[in-house]
Design a protein around this motif. Sequence first.
Motif, PDB file in Angstrom:
ATOM      1  N   GLU A   1       0.018   4.150   0.869  1.00  0.00           N
ATOM      2  CA  GLU A   1      -0.292   5.064   1.973  1.00  0.00           C
ATOM      3  C   GLU A   1       0.363   4.639   3.278  1.00  0.00           C
ATOM      4  O   GLU A   1       0.943   5.435   3.978  1.00  0.00           O
ATOM      5  CB  GLU A   1      -1.798   5.140   2.172  1.00  0.00           C
ATOM      6  CG  GLU A   1      -2.347   6.401   1.594  1.00  0.00           C
ATOM      7  CD  GLU A   1      -3.799   6.648   1.925  1.00  0.00           C
ATOM      8  OE1 GLU A   1      -4.276   6.149   2.968  1.00  0.00           O
ATOM      9  OE2 GLU A   1      -4.446   7.323   1.139  1.00  0.00           O
ATOM     10  N   CYS A   2       0.235   3.348   3.602  1.00  0.00           N
ATOM     11  CA  CYS A   2       0.722   2.907   4.919  1.00  0.00           C
ATOM     12  C   CYS A   2       1.940   1.990   4.812  1.00  0.00           C
ATOM     13  O   CYS A   2       2.458   1.530   5.827  1.00  0.00           O
ATOM     14  CB  CYS A   2      -0.398   2.212   5.696  1.00  0.00           C
ATOM     15  SG  CYS A   2      -0.889   0.633   4.985  1.00  0.00           S
TER      16      CYS A   2
ATOM     17  N   CYS B   1       0.855  -1.197   0.000  1.00  0.00           N
ATOM     18  CA  CYS B   1       0.000   0.000   0.000  1.00  0.00           C
ATOM     19  C   CYS B   1       0.886   1.239   0.000  1.00  0.00           C
ATOM     20  O   CYS B   1       1.810   1.349   0.802  1.00  0.00           O
ATOM     21  CB  CYS B   1      -0.893  -0.010   1.237  1.00  0.00           C
ATOM     22  SG  CYS B   1      -1.723   1.564   1.515  1.00  0.00           S
TER      23      CYS B   1
ATOM     24  N   CYS C   1      -3.125  -3.855   5.702  1.00  0.00           N
ATOM     25  CA  CYS C   1      -3.535  -2.491   5.349  1.00  0.00           C
ATOM     26  C   CYS C   1      -5.045  -2.338   5.541  1.00  0.00           C
ATOM     27  O   CYS C   1      -5.829  -3.160   5.095  1.00  0.00           O
ATOM     28  CB  CYS C   1      -3.159  -2.224   3.888  1.00  0.00           C
ATOM     29  SG  CYS C   1      -4.035  -0.840   3.158  1.00  0.00           S
ATOM     30  N   LEU C   2      -5.432  -1.254   6.219  1.00  0.00           N
ATOM     31  CA  LEU C   2      -6.860  -0.977   6.419  1.00  0.00           C
ATOM     32  C   LEU C   2      -7.275   0.295   5.682  1.00  0.00           C
ATOM     33  O   LEU C   2      -8.405   0.754   5.812  1.00  0.00           O
ATOM     34  CB  LEU C   2      -7.163  -0.813   7.920  1.00  0.00           C
ATOM     35  CG  LEU C   2      -6.916  -2.023   8.816  1.00  0.00           C
ATOM     36  CD1 LEU C   2      -7.225  -1.672  10.268  1.00  0.00           C
ATOM     37  CD2 LEU C   2      -7.766  -3.224   8.389  1.00  0.00           C
ATOM     38  N   CYS C   3      -6.358   0.855   4.889  1.00  0.00           N
ATOM     39  CA  CYS C   3      -6.625   2.139   4.223  1.00  0.00           C
ATOM     40  C   CYS C   3      -7.839   2.056   3.296  1.00  0.00           C
ATOM     41  O   CYS C   3      -7.995   1.082   2.561  1.00  0.00           O
ATOM     42  CB  CYS C   3      -5.431   2.567   3.378  1.00  0.00           C
ATOM     43  SG  CYS C   3      -3.917   2.781   4.315  1.00  0.00           S
TER      44      CYS C   3
HETATM   45 ZN    ZN Z   1      -2.636   0.989   3.548  1.00  0.00          ZN
END
Ligand code: ZN
Length: 251
Positions: free
Chosen positions: A54-55, A52, A62-64
């Motif tokens: 973002e994270c 991911c 990943c929970l984005c």
């Molecule tokens: Zn993520």
Amino acid sequence: MKMYPITRLRLWLRCLVSGEKCIACGEMNTRGEGLMCRDCENDLKRSHLLICRECNSFARDCLCAPLIMRNNGVDVLVKYAFYDSEMRDSALNRIIKRLKRIPDGLAFAYFAAILSQPIGRLAAARSFTVENTVVTHIPRSRKMIARDGHDQAKHLAQAIAKRSGFRHKSLLCRLKHGKQQKYLNIDERIENVKGMFSIRKPSELKDKNVILVDDLVTTGATVSEAAKLIYEAGAAYVACVCLAKSDRSKF
Ligand SMILES: [Zn+2]
Ligand SMILES: [Zn+2]
């Protein structure tokens, strides 16, 4: 894996008798560790290496959620893998396509077992109980169900509910089929999904935590539209779960 033809034939016959098929390619399974043949298993491992942006986590950690989902009050998207539409013949793409056509209970149970781990952590963190939580899914249109013979998101949601110990209810009704999303840009997708759903039993959602399941999430426009209605019906919290999140560049 290299194998003598006679060994391959023997394994094939054994699989034919016991009905064991690779859940990715549908070929008779020469058994890797799980429910896939070794080739598909190795190929799927490549999907798990996608990170991911973002994270910086692998998909399963990943929970984005995409911006459009966050704008509609959904800040968690649990996923099994990232889906790369460029890798047309990858094991993951084949699994997704195959599950559209075949209601393979073993495959749904397999993915539900993996997805239930992050769902369990979320449930513990937010005090989800059987009484205050419901699992529901994004329904296919009648046209798609008529074509494919089943609704893969419903099967996945039911398997997740069973594994996580929550109840599954079909609470969304699909009012229109809409255009095929893959040919639309984000603004056209948002327009396309407007009025796509209605809520079947709003009272079932009042003050509930809702685990909303779909098989594939691309921009998040469809699940966002459904989540908006679920919140309007009085839900306390909505988290989304999918098998695969595609198009990482659109995060
Ligand atoms: Zn993520
Ligand atoms: Zn295979």
